[in-house]
Design a protein around this motif. Structure first.
Motif, short mmCIF file in Angstrom:
data_model
loop_
_atom_site.label_atom_id
_atom_site.label_comp_id
_atom_site.label_asym_id
_atom_site.label_seq_id
_atom_site.Cartn_x
_atom_site.Cartn_y
_atom_site.Cartn_z
N ALA A 1 11.51 0.86 -0.44
CA ALA A 1 10.57 1.35 -1.69
C ALA A 1 10.54 2.58 -2.08
O ALA A 1 10.57 2.99 -3.14
CB ALA A 1 9.08 0.68 -1.12
N LEU A 2 10.95 3.45 -1.23
CA LEU A 2 11.08 4.96 -1.29
C LEU A 2 12.36 5.45 -2.10
O LEU A 2 12.08 5.70 -3.37
CB LEU A 2 10.90 5.54 0.06
CG LEU A 2 11.31 7.33 -0.38
CD1 LEU A 2 10.34 8.03 -1.14
CD2 LEU A 2 11.58 7.83 1.14
N VAL A 3 13.28 4.53 -1.75
CA VAL A 3 14.57 4.53 -2.53
C VAL A 3 14.52 4.11 -3.85
O VAL A 3 14.88 4.70 -4.96
CB VAL A 3 15.64 4.05 -1.92
CG1 VAL A 3 17.05 3.89 -2.74
CG2 VAL A 3 16.14 4.49 -0.36
N CYS A 4 13.79 2.94 -4.06
CA CYS A 4 13.47 2.40 -5.43
C CYS A 4 12.79 3.18 -6.14
O CYS A 4 13.04 3.50 -7.60
CB CYS A 4 12.91 0.98 -5.27
SG CYS A 4 13.90 -0.36 -4.51
N ALA A 5 11.78 3.96 -5.66
CA ALA A 5 10.73 4.68 -6.32
C ALA A 5 11.60 6.11 -7.01
O ALA A 5 11.29 6.57 -8.10
CB ALA A 5 9.87 5.37 -5.51
N LEU A 6 12.38 6.27 -5.83
CA LEU A 6 13.49 7.53 -6.71
C LEU A 6 14.42 7.25 -7.59
O LEU A 6 15.33 8.06 -8.22
CB LEU A 6 13.93 8.43 -5.27
CG LEU A 6 12.80 9.05 -4.70
CD1 LEU A 6 13.31 9.63 -3.20
CD2 LEU A 6 11.92 10.23 -5.23
N VAL A 7 14.90 6.21 -7.26
CA VAL A 7 16.24 5.69 -8.06
C VAL A 7 15.89 4.80 -9.26
O VAL A 7 16.31 5.02 -10.40
CB VAL A 7 17.37 4.99 -7.15
CG1 VAL A 7 18.44 4.42 -7.70
CG2 VAL A 7 17.54 5.78 -5.96
N VAL A 8 14.99 3.84 -9.16
CA VAL A 8 14.85 2.68 -10.18
C VAL A 8 13.79 2.97 -10.92
O VAL A 8 13.85 3.04 -12.08
CB VAL A 8 14.40 1.44 -9.34
CG1 VAL A 8 14.14 0.46 -10.49
CG2 VAL A 8 15.68 0.93 -8.46
N LEU A 9 12.72 3.83 -10.46
CA LEU A 9 11.28 4.09 -11.15
C LEU A 9 11.67 5.10 -12.34
O LEU A 9 11.39 5.15 -13.73
CB LEU A 9 10.26 4.52 -10.41
CG LEU A 9 9.00 4.64 -11.22
CD1 LEU A 9 8.62 3.03 -11.83
CD2 LEU A 9 7.88 5.10 -9.92
N PRO A 10 12.61 6.02 -12.00
CA PRO A 10 12.95 7.20 -13.05
C PRO A 10 13.41 6.64 -14.36
O PRO A 10 12.93 7.14 -15.35
CB PRO A 10 13.65 8.20 -12.45
CG PRO A 10 13.06 8.29 -10.93
CD PRO A 10 13.06 6.67 -10.79
N ALA B 1 0.82 -1.27 -0.05
CA ALA B 1 -0.01 0.08 -0.12
C ALA B 1 0.71 1.27 0.00
O ALA B 1 0.69 2.17 -0.98
CB ALA B 1 -1.05 -0.11 1.28
N VAL B 2 1.85 1.45 0.92
CA VAL B 2 2.41 2.46 1.10
C VAL B 2 3.49 2.56 0.02
O VAL B 2 3.88 3.70 -0.71
CB VAL B 2 3.41 2.32 2.45
CG1 VAL B 2 4.24 3.73 2.42
CG2 VAL B 2 2.62 2.30 3.76
N CYS B 3 4.18 1.76 -0.68
CA CYS B 3 4.99 1.86 -1.89
C CYS B 3 4.37 2.26 -3.21
O CYS B 3 4.72 3.05 -3.93
CB CYS B 3 5.65 0.34 -2.02
SG CYS B 3 6.79 0.00 -0.49
N THR B 4 3.12 1.56 -3.40
CA THR B 4 2.39 1.96 -4.66
C THR B 4 2.16 3.40 -4.41
O THR B 4 1.75 4.04 -5.69
CB THR B 4 1.06 0.90 -4.83
OG1 THR B 4 0.46 0.88 -3.67
CG2 THR B 4 1.86 -0.37 -5.40
N GLU B 5 1.83 3.81 -3.18
CA GLU B 5 1.43 5.28 -3.29
C GLU B 5 2.55 6.12 -3.79
O GLU B 5 2.27 7.24 -4.49
CB GLU B 5 1.43 5.56 -1.67
CG GLU B 5 1.02 7.07 -1.60
CD GLU B 5 0.96 7.38 -0.02
OE1 GLU B 5 0.66 8.59 0.32
OE2 GLU B 5 1.15 6.33 0.75
N PHE B 6 3.74 5.76 -3.42
CA PHE B 6 4.94 6.59 -3.87
C PHE B 6 5.01 6.34 -5.55
O PHE B 6 5.21 7.40 -6.28
CB PHE B 6 6.43 6.02 -3.43
CG PHE B 6 6.33 6.38 -1.85
CD1 PHE B 6 5.83 7.42 -1.41
CD2 PHE B 6 7.03 5.47 -0.98
CE1 PHE B 6 6.04 7.66 0.11
CE2 PHE B 6 7.04 5.52 0.33
CZ PHE B 6 6.66 6.63 0.95
N THR B 7 4.80 5.24 -5.96
CA THR B 7 5.42 4.94 -7.28
C THR B 7 4.12 5.39 -8.14
O THR B 7 4.41 6.07 -9.31
CB THR B 7 5.43 3.46 -7.57
OG1 THR B 7 4.11 2.75 -7.32
CG2 THR B 7 6.61 2.99 -6.77
#
Length: 856
Positions: A783-792, A709-715
């Motif tokens: 998950a926050l780090v992945c959202a900022l590093v991996v997703l972009p 829930a929290v991770c998909t919120e970021f992504t």
């Protein structure tokens, strides 16, 4: 005039953004009224930590335990007597102590929660009756005890066994002769020595449950079955008060047991729930003050505080009970709700400071409102997966989160927009360019991984996910309830002392139902069942205690083949037993027989094969049924259900959220891209937990859906903002740079508050909660780090190489005119200038919005 087009949801958001601030008085009045009404619902909240919270009503373990508790009571309170230096259990039965035992037993029977009270006095009283000569007789061999020994001698098949029994009979008669008939009173330690010890000085097996060694004795208080935690807690306090107020000569007392454990949990629920919330709130306030560089930095905190009143008020009105797992809901809702308020607050100032929007509140509502609804449903669908748990308290926790997240989301949107609308109308913000601040620059830097790394990152995420799934079955769960709570708690110290003194504080029970009470067949089956379980599980169980066992143990001697007593003998001994012993071991005229096994293990997991053996490998004769019962059975069922559903709930949450995003974003690919950081976080933590050999607590069974829930919120927020920037005509790299620079501050602050809100549970003194906070906090941080590093880089690569797969079909829905005050992130900040009234009439007339059409 052009052709008319239909009203859209974006128009509704514009209308909402206008009127929340413009009609501040009405909004404030309605909001206050709703808060008061919903606040009253908080008074309806109830804590529930009973067996009904652990197992479903139709669960076989729950059914078996319910039946056992109907006949033989529920949870057990143990009082241990530790003899003073220089004294043994023979000295426990002074006239003063005998009177004290009688007073305690009578006082406890007045408590409506108490089922039975078996004291050491009951045990020696029964032994005294078994050795009592019939009226008018002076022949010690005429006693019930010697009749049992002579019967065993006659039925003993081996010559060696007959010789052993004959020698024991002779030595027993000699033991009796050493105590004159007129001295055979409980007040005489020499007579108690005869009652409790064999001629060779060892303690008699029949009394071993009450007298495990010469330095300790035990009293057993069984509470009535099917009670709530409040009832058991009250009973535990009553028992402690009565025992503590009673002086026993030559001994000190210590009270413990499952009800004491539940009382400790209940006290922590009512106090720790507030304490953890206060700590989380303090940490979040510090983060906002230090890092959230906006006007009214603590506004998100105030907004979420009211949102939590709404959340728990609705929980009370829906009669969703609070359980031990509910403690985790407060930091989770705090973290997620804070994210909503921070994102809205930051976006309003972005529209004012960076874009010089003519209607900043409207622009914020129109651009961010739909995204917040998406992430709210992300959370809802993740939490709904908890409804598929086999454990009632996990399902209740899931519904609490569903109701809570909707309430927090609604108030965060309405409250933030309304307050900031009024503020911007009366005192427009004149801030500086925050997109060049430290947090924004850090977000841009983290997202600068080359798009060429996208494919390797996707492959790595798949490998991590597969690895996490592979090790799930090897993760171990801590099954010792004492290890779940504060190790410094008096209850824990007491349980450890009881284990050291009498060998166990854990009990396992079996119910034998028969159509032929006191028949030889029934007695033989009970005797064989007890011996069979003890032989098969010598490291888990002591030999069972029951009415049949008590009679059988009177003739159990080394070197003698066990011979089951007859039904008539068991009936005779039962008739001599004190009422509380009889009530605890025999019910329904002998149709129901209870067997109580002391467990050698403090953990629940080793008892699982015992339960399985009784259910699947025990085959009683026709008319007889054997079923497990007691709190150990409930605990085993709870652990089994939690272990079976731990990984299932996580992957159900991923599936549900993935399906929702595929439908809402109209693309399976966009859904999968949003989930990449999530599966990386879940997989990494599973692998790390396995590699380090960390034992999971039962609460980690609910951690997976929370992480999803929290991770998909970021992504989801990042993906939708990237699409918004693409709709403004920016190329993929520039769109991602703009996304990172403009939202970096909000993402960083909201991410830190989310992590802090969850990880604050790690400050708990309870290992049960501390492990949960560490695992979930680590998941969210990754998950926050992945959202900022991996997703972009993945989004940029997919947009460039897969025909705009990220934004295709969505940009029209969020099409914007170029920013009037906008500029690339690298351009100088604009000079300060007044902003336009945020509550001016919208470009689209309200009448057109309400009628569903407007002029092009």
């Amino acid at each position: 005039m052009g052709g008319a087009r239909r009203w859209s949801w974006r128009d509704a958001w514009s209308w909402l953004g206008l009127n929340l601030g413009r009609r501040a008085g009405l909004v404030a009045a309605v909001g206050l009224l709703l808060t008061i009404v919903l606040g009253l619902g908080v008074t309806l909240l109830r804590f529930q930590t009973s067996n009904a919270s652990y197992l479903n009503a139709n669960d076989p373990a729950q059914i078996d335990n319910h039946r056992y508790e109907h006949y033989f009571g529920g949870d057990l309170i143990v009082t241990m007597f530790t003899m003073d230096r220089g004294f043994t259990v023979n000295d426990l039965f002074t006239p003063a102590n005998v009177a004290a035992f009688e007073r305690v037993q009578a006082a406890l029977h007045k408590d409506p929660s108490v089922f039975s009270v078996m004291t050491p006095l009951d045990a020696v009283t029964l032994a005294d009756r078994l050795l009592a000569e019939p009226p008018g007789s002076v022949d010690p061999t005429a006693t019930v005890a010697f009749h049992l020994l002579f019967s065993a001698l006659q039925r003993e098949p081996s010559a060696k066994g007959k010789a052993v029994l004959s020698a024991y009979l002779a030595s027993s008669l000699g033991q009796l002769d050493r105590v004159p008939p007129d001295a055979r009173q409980l007040a005489d330690p020499a007579w108690v020595e005869v009652l409790l010890h064999n001629p060779n000085g060892t303690l008699r097996a029949a009394s071993e449950a009450f007298f495990p060694n010469d330095g300790h004795a035990a009293m057993f208080i069984f509470l009535k079955g099917h009670q709530t935690i409040a009832q058991e807690s009250a009973a535990a306090r009553t028992v402690s008060r009565i025992i503590d107020a009673t002086h026993f000569q030559h001994a000190r007392t210590l009270v413990t047991g499952v009800p004491e454990l539940l009382r400790t949990i209940n006290d922590y629920l009512t106090g720790g729930f507030i304490t953890l919330g206060a700590i989380a709130a303090l940490v979040m306030a510090v983060i906002l003050l230090l890092l959230f560089t906006v006007r009214w930095r603590l506004l998100p905190f105030a907004i979420v505080a009211v949102g939590l009143v709404w959340a728990f008020g609705l929980t009370g009105y829906f009669h969703i009970p609070l359980t031990l797992g509910s403690i985790a809901s407060l930091p989770v809702l705090l973290g997620v709700g804070m994210d909503y308020a921070i994102q809205l607050h930051s976006r309003v100032e972005e529209e004012v400071v960076l874009d010089r929007a003519a209607h900043p509140i409207q622009a914020t509502a129109r651009n961010l409102g739909p995204a917040l609804l998406v992430v709210t449903f992300d959370c809802v669908f993740a939490f709904v997966s908890l409804a598929f748990s086999k454990v009632p308290m996990v399902r209740q926790f899931g519904w609490l989160l569903v109701v809570g997240i909707v309430a927090v989301c609604v108030f965060s949107i309405f409250g933030t927009l309304a307050v900031l609308g009024v503020r911007e109308y009366r005192s427009p913000t004149r801030g500086r360019d925050f997109s060049r601040g430290f947090l924004s620059r850090l977000a841009v830097r983290l997202g600068k991984v080359s798009p060429r790394a996208a494919v390797p990152l996707i492959l790595i995420s798949g490998v991590i996910l597969v690895g996490g799934v592979a090790v799930e079955g090897h993760l171990k769960m801590e099954t010792d309830p004492i290890q779940w709570i504060d190790p410094s708690a008096p209850t824990v110290r007491a349980m450890h002392e009881v284990r050291a003194g009498i060998g166990s504080d854990n009990y396992f029970q079996v119910l034998v139902s028969t159509d032929h009470p006191y028949s030889d067949q029934t007695v033989d089956f009970v005797d064989q069942l007890s011996r069979q379980l003890f032989a098969r599980f010598p490291h888990e169980l002591y030999l069972g205690s029951g009415m049949v066992n008590l009679v059988s143990e009177l003739t159990d001697l080394p070197g003698v083949q066990p011979v089951p007593p007859t039904g008539a003998q068991v009936r005779e001994v039962a008739s001599l037993a004190p009422p509380d012993i009889r009530r605890t071991l025999v019910a329904n005229g002998g149709h129901e027989l209870g067997i109580v096994f002391e467990a050698k293990t403090a953990t629940l997991e080793p008892l699982t094969p015992v339960v399985d053996d009784i259910l699947h490998d025990v085959h009683p004769p026709k008319g007889i049924q054997a079923t497990p019962g007691g709190i150990a059975l409930v605990g085993v069922g709870l652990i089994d259900n939690l272990q079976a559903s731990r990984s299932l709930l996580t992957y159900l949450a991923v599936l549900f959220v993935g399906l929702f995003l595929a439908v809402r974003l109209r693309s399976v690919w966009r859904s999968l891209l949003s989930l990449v950081p999530v599966v990386i976080a879940v997989g990494i933590v599973a692998l790390a937990t396995w590699a380090l050999g960390v034992q999971l607590s039962p609460m980690t069974a609910v951690s997976g859906p929370l992480v999803v829930a929290v991770c998909t919120e970021f992504t989801s927020l990042m993906l939708l903002r990237f699409v918004e920037e693409r709709a403004r005509g920016l190329d993929p790299a520039a769109a991602m740079a703009s996304t990172a620079s403009r939202t970096g501050r909000a993402f960083m602050v909201s991410g830190l508050t989310a992590v802090a809100g969850i990880a604050v549970i790690a400050s708990s003194s309870w290992p049960l909660l501390r492990g949960f906070g560490v695992v979930v906090g680590l998941n969210v941080a990754i998950a926050l780090v992945c959202a900022l590093v991996v997703l972009p880089p993945i989004l940029v690569w997919a947009e460039r190489n897969c025909r705009n797969v990220v934004s295709r079909g969505l940009t029209a829905a969020v099409q914007e005119t170029p920013r009037t005050g906008g500029r690339p992130p690298s351009s100088p900040a604009p000079s300060r200038q007044p902003v336009v009234d945020p509550h001016a009439e919208p470009a689209v007339p309200l009448s057109r919005i309400l009628t569903g059409v407007r002029d092009d």
